[in-house]
Design a protein around this motif. Structure first.
Motif, PDB file in Angstrom:
ATOM      1  N   ASP A  33       0.827  -1.207   0.000  1.00 17.26           N
ATOM      2  CA  ASP A  33       0.000   0.000   0.000  1.00 17.26           C
ATOM      3  C   ASP A  33       0.860   1.255   0.000  1.00 17.26           C
ATOM      4  O   ASP A  33       0.540   2.247  -0.672  1.00 17.26           O
ATOM      5  N   ARG A  34       1.954   1.209   0.754  1.00 17.71           N
ATOM      6  CA  ARG A  34       2.839   2.374   0.846  1.00 17.71           C
ATOM      7  C   ARG A  34       3.401   2.732  -0.536  1.00 17.71           C
ATOM      8  O   ARG A  34       3.396   3.893  -0.943  1.00 17.71           O
ATOM      9  N   LEU A  35       3.854   1.713  -1.267  1.00 20.22           N
ATOM     10  CA  LEU A  35       4.378   1.953  -2.607  1.00 20.22           C
ATOM     11  C   LEU A  35       3.263   2.363  -3.563  1.00 20.22           C
ATOM     12  O   LEU A  35       3.437   3.274  -4.391  1.00 20.22           O
ATOM     13  N   LEU A  36       2.108   1.704  -3.446  1.00 19.03           N
ATOM     14  CA  LEU A  36       0.973   2.019  -4.315  1.00 19.03           C
ATOM     15  C   LEU A  36       0.576   3.485  -4.203  1.00 19.03           C
ATOM     16  O   LEU A  36       0.444   4.196  -5.208  1.00 19.03           O
ATOM     17  N   GLY A  95       1.201  10.398  -9.876  1.00 11.96           N
ATOM     18  CA  GLY A  95       0.462  10.396 -11.136  1.00 11.96           C
ATOM     19  C   GLY A  95       0.577   9.134 -11.963  1.00 11.96           C
ATOM     20  O   GLY A  95       0.057   9.079 -13.085  1.00 11.96           O
ATOM     21  N   TYR A  96       1.233   8.103 -11.446  1.00 12.03           N
ATOM     22  CA  TYR A  96       1.330   6.844 -12.186  1.00 12.03           C
ATOM     23  C   TYR A  96       0.001   6.066 -12.095  1.00 12.03           C
ATOM     24  O   TYR A  96      -0.656   6.077 -11.049  1.00 12.03           O
ATOM     25  N   PRO A  97      -0.408   5.371 -13.161  1.00  8.94           N
ATOM     26  CA  PRO A  97      -1.633   4.575 -13.141  1.00  8.94           C
ATOM     27  C   PRO A  97      -1.403   3.244 -12.420  1.00  8.94           C
ATOM     28  O   PRO A  97      -1.472   2.166 -13.011  1.00  8.94           O
ATOM     29  N   ALA A  98      -1.128   3.332 -11.134  1.00  5.62           N
ATOM     30  CA  ALA A  98      -0.744   2.148 -10.359  1.00  5.62           C
ATOM     31  C   ALA A  98      -1.960   1.463  -9.751  1.00  5.62           C
ATOM     32  O   ALA A  98      -2.965   2.101  -9.445  1.00  5.62           O
ATOM     33  N   PHE A  99      -1.836   0.152  -9.560  1.00  2.00           N
ATOM     34  CA  PHE A  99      -2.904  -0.630  -8.941  1.00  2.00           C
ATOM     35  C   PHE A  99      -2.279  -1.809  -8.203  1.00  2.00           C
ATOM     36  O   PHE A  99      -1.077  -2.081  -8.341  1.00  2.00           O
ATOM     37  N   GLU A 115      -1.823 -12.018  -5.792  1.00  2.00           N
ATOM     38  CA  GLU A 115      -1.643 -13.281  -6.497  1.00  2.00           C
ATOM     39  C   GLU A 115      -0.560 -14.110  -5.820  1.00  2.00           C
ATOM     40  O   GLU A 115       0.493 -13.577  -5.444  1.00  2.00           O
ATOM     41  N   GLY A 116      -0.815 -15.397  -5.669  1.00  2.00           N
ATOM     42  CA  GLY A 116       0.192 -16.311  -5.138  1.00  2.00           C
ATOM     43  C   GLY A 116       0.737 -15.913  -3.786  1.00  2.00           C
ATOM     44  O   GLY A 116       1.908 -16.150  -3.481  1.00  2.00           O
ATOM     45  N   GLY A 117      -0.119 -15.287  -2.965  1.00  2.00           N
ATOM     46  CA  GLY A 117       0.301 -14.879  -1.638  1.00  2.00           C
ATOM     47  C   GLY A 117       1.103 -13.592  -1.598  1.00  2.00           C
ATOM     48  O   GLY A 117       1.588 -13.195  -0.538  1.00  2.00           O
ATOM     49  N   LEU A 118       1.234 -12.929  -2.748  1.00  2.00           N
ATOM     50  CA  LEU A 118       1.989 -11.678  -2.819  1.00  2.00           C
ATOM     51  C   LEU A 118       1.088 -10.521  -3.228  1.00  2.00           C
ATOM     52  O   LEU A 118       0.155 -10.690  -4.024  1.00  2.00           O
ATOM     53  N   TYR A 119       1.363  -9.351  -2.686  1.00  6.51           N
ATOM     54  CA  TYR A 119       0.695  -8.117  -3.094  1.00  6.51           C
ATOM     55  C   TYR A 119       1.598  -7.429  -4.112  1.00  6.51           C
ATOM     56  O   TYR A 119       2.694  -6.972  -3.772  1.00  6.51           O
ATOM     57  N   LYS A 120       1.152  -7.385  -5.356  1.00  9.20           N
ATOM     58  CA  LYS A 120       1.977  -6.882  -6.450  1.00  9.20           C
ATOM     59  C   LYS A 120       1.518  -5.483  -6.848  1.00  9.20           C
ATOM     60  O   LYS A 120       0.331  -5.274  -7.143  1.00  9.20           O
ATOM     61  N   VAL A 121       2.460  -4.562  -6.860  1.00 13.55           N
ATOM     62  CA  VAL A 121       2.173  -3.187  -7.257  1.00 13.55           C
ATOM     63  C   VAL A 121       2.592  -3.028  -8.715  1.00 13.55           C
ATOM     64  O   VAL A 121       3.772  -3.191  -9.049  1.00 13.55           O
ATOM     65  N   GLN A 122       1.618  -2.745  -9.571  1.00 13.70           N
ATOM     66  CA  GLN A 122       1.878  -2.645 -11.005  1.00 13.70           C
ATOM     67  C   GLN A 122       1.327  -1.330 -11.540  1.00 13.70           C
ATOM     68  O   GLN A 122       0.486  -0.688 -10.913  1.00 13.70           O
ATOM     69  N   ALA A 123       1.800  -0.972 -12.724  1.00 10.07           N
ATOM     70  CA  ALA A 123       1.352   0.276 -13.348  1.00 10.07           C
ATOM     71  C   ALA A 123       1.091   0.042 -14.827  1.00 10.07           C
ATOM     72  O   ALA A 123       1.910  -0.561 -15.518  1.00 10.07           O
ATOM     73  N   GLY A 124      -0.057   0.541 -15.280  1.00  8.30           N
ATOM     74  CA  GLY A 124      -0.384   0.468 -16.692  1.00  8.30           C
ATOM     75  C   GLY A 124      -0.809  -0.908 -17.152  1.00  8.30           C
ATOM     76  O   GLY A 124      -0.545  -1.923 -16.506  1.00  8.30           O
ATOM     77  N   ALA A 125      -1.497  -0.939 -18.302  1.00  9.48           N
ATOM     78  CA  ALA A 125      -1.883  -2.179 -18.973  1.00  9.48           C
ATOM     79  C   ALA A 125      -1.862  -1.855 -20.462  1.00  9.48           C
ATOM     80  O   ALA A 125      -2.774  -1.216 -20.989  1.00  9.48           O
ATOM     81  N   GLN A 134      10.677   2.918 -18.219  1.00 12.71           N
ATOM     82  CA  GLN A 134      11.783   3.864 -18.202  1.00 12.71           C
ATOM     83  C   GLN A 134      11.474   5.067 -17.313  1.00 12.71           C
ATOM     84  O   GLN A 134      12.340   5.550 -16.573  1.00 12.71           O
ATOM     85  N   GLN A 135      10.225   5.535 -17.358  1.00 14.77           N
ATOM     86  CA  GLN A 135       9.813   6.643 -16.487  1.00 14.77           C
ATOM     87  C   GLN A 135       9.988   6.263 -15.020  1.00 14.77           C
ATOM     88  O   GLN A 135      10.496   7.047 -14.213  1.00 14.77           O
ATOM     89  N   LEU A 136       9.552   5.053 -14.680  1.00 16.44           N
ATOM     90  CA  LEU A 136       9.649   4.598 -13.294  1.00 16.44           C
ATOM     91  C   LEU A 136      11.107   4.435 -12.871  1.00 16.44           C
ATOM     92  O   LEU A 136      11.482   4.795 -11.753  1.00 16.44           O
TER      93      LEU A 136
END
Length: 254
Positions: free
Chosen positions: A200-203, A210-214, A218-228, A240-242
Motif C-alpha cells: 500500500d505504501r508503494l501504491l 500520477g502513475y496509473p498504479a494498482f 496473487e500467489g500470496g503476494l501483493y503486487k504493485v503494477q502500473a499500466g496495462a 523507463q519513467q519509473l
C-alpha cells in the motif's frame, strides 16, 4: 444450467443513501446495477434484480427476495462515504467472511477495478450487514468508490462503462462463464510484497506521483503494477519513467 445471480442497487426511494453536492447514492447504484446486469445477461447468466426503478426496500426485504428466488449469488452495489469530503477514495468489497468462491470473486472484482484505476481498499469482513448475514447464498457488497470524493466521482462518470465491464468480466471469470481469452497486456511491476502495508505504501506513493498504479493479490503476494498496455513499446516507456524516478521494475504480462 445457467447461474442465477441477484443484483441489488443499494438504497432507493425514500432512502437516497449517501448524498454529496446533490448527487444521491441510490441513483449511481441503480445505474451501475443495470449496466452490470446487461453484461451478465449477454453472457448467459440469469439475472434477477431487487429493484429496477426508484423504490424503497429494507435490507431484510432485499435478502428475502434473493432467498425466495433461490439464486446462486447476491451482489449489492453501493457508493462509500466518509465523515469529511475528499477524505478517502477507492473501492472495496464487503463479505460476511473471507471464504469460498465469493472471496475469490471479491478479489477479482477489486483486481479489475484496480486495473481500471480505482484505488484498491481491499476485501473486508462485515458479518453484521443484513444483506450479507440474512442471505442464504454467497453474498458480496461492492463499494464503487466514495461518493463524497470528487476524484472518485469524476472517475465513476468518465470510466463508467469500463467499470461495469470490469465488474461483469470479474464475475463471469470467477464463475468460468465462458469469456473468451482476452488480449495480452504488458504491465510494469514496481514491487511484490507479502506484507499488505508495504505494498500500500508503494501504491499510494506511485499514485500520488500520477502513475496509473494498482494492486494485485496473487500467489500470496501483493503486487504493485502500473499500466496495462497492448503494445510492448508503451510498457517500455512506462518502465523507463519509473526507473528514471528511482524504482526497480520488471515488465510482466497478463
Amino acid at each position: 444450467m445457467a447461474y442465477k445471480i441477484m443484483l441489488d442497487a443499494g438504497h432507493g426511494g425514500s432512502d437516497p443513501g449517501a448524498v454529496y453536492k446533490g448527487r444521491q447514492e441510490k441513483d449511481d447504484t441503480l445505474k451501475l446495477t443495470l449496466a452490470v446486469g446487461k453484461i451478465l445477461e449477454k453472457n448467459g447468466i440469469d439475472v434477477y434484480y431487487t429493484r429496477t426503478t426508484d423504490i424503497y426496500q429494507t435490507p431484510f426485504e432485499k435478502a428475502s427476495l434473493a432467498n425466495q428466488a433461490g439464486v446462486d449469488y447476491f451482489i449489492s452495489f453501493h457508493r462509500n462515504s466518509s465523515p469529511m469530503e475528499n477524505q478517502y477514495r477507492g473501492a472495496e468489497v464487503l463479505l460476511y467472511d473471507k471464504s469460498g468462491l465469493k472471496y475469490e470473486m471479491a478479489e477479482n472484482i477489486l483486481g479489475a477495478l484496480g486495473e481500471i484505476g480505482f484505488r484498491d481498499l481491499g476485501v473486508k469482513e462485515r458479518p453484521g450487514l443484513v444483506v450479507l448475514r440474512r442471505t442464504k447464498m454467497p453474498a458480496l457488497l461492492v463499494e464503487a468508490g466514495f461518493i463524497n470524493s470528487d476524484t472518485d466521482n469524476h472517475f465513476f462518470d468518465d470510466h463508467f462503462q469500463e467499470i461495469a465491464q470490469g465488474i461483469g468480466d470479474a464475475i463471469l471469470g470467477t464463475l468460468d462463464g465462458g469469456i473468451e481469452e482476452g488480449p495480452l497486456y504488458y504491465r510494469v511491476q514496481a514491487g511484490a510484497f507479502r506484507n499488505r502495508e508495504n505494498a500500500d505504501r508503494l501504491l499510494y506513493q506511485l499514485q500520488e506521483k500520477g502513475y496509473p498504479a494498482f494492486l494485485l493479490h496473487e500467489g500470496g503476494l501483493y503486487k504493485v503494477q502500473a499500466g496495462a498496455f497492448l503494445k510492448l513499446e508503451n510498457a517500455i516507456n512506462m518502465e523507463q519513467q519509473l526507473r528514471d524516478d528511482g524504482y526497480s521494475t520488471v515488465i510482466v504480462t497478463k
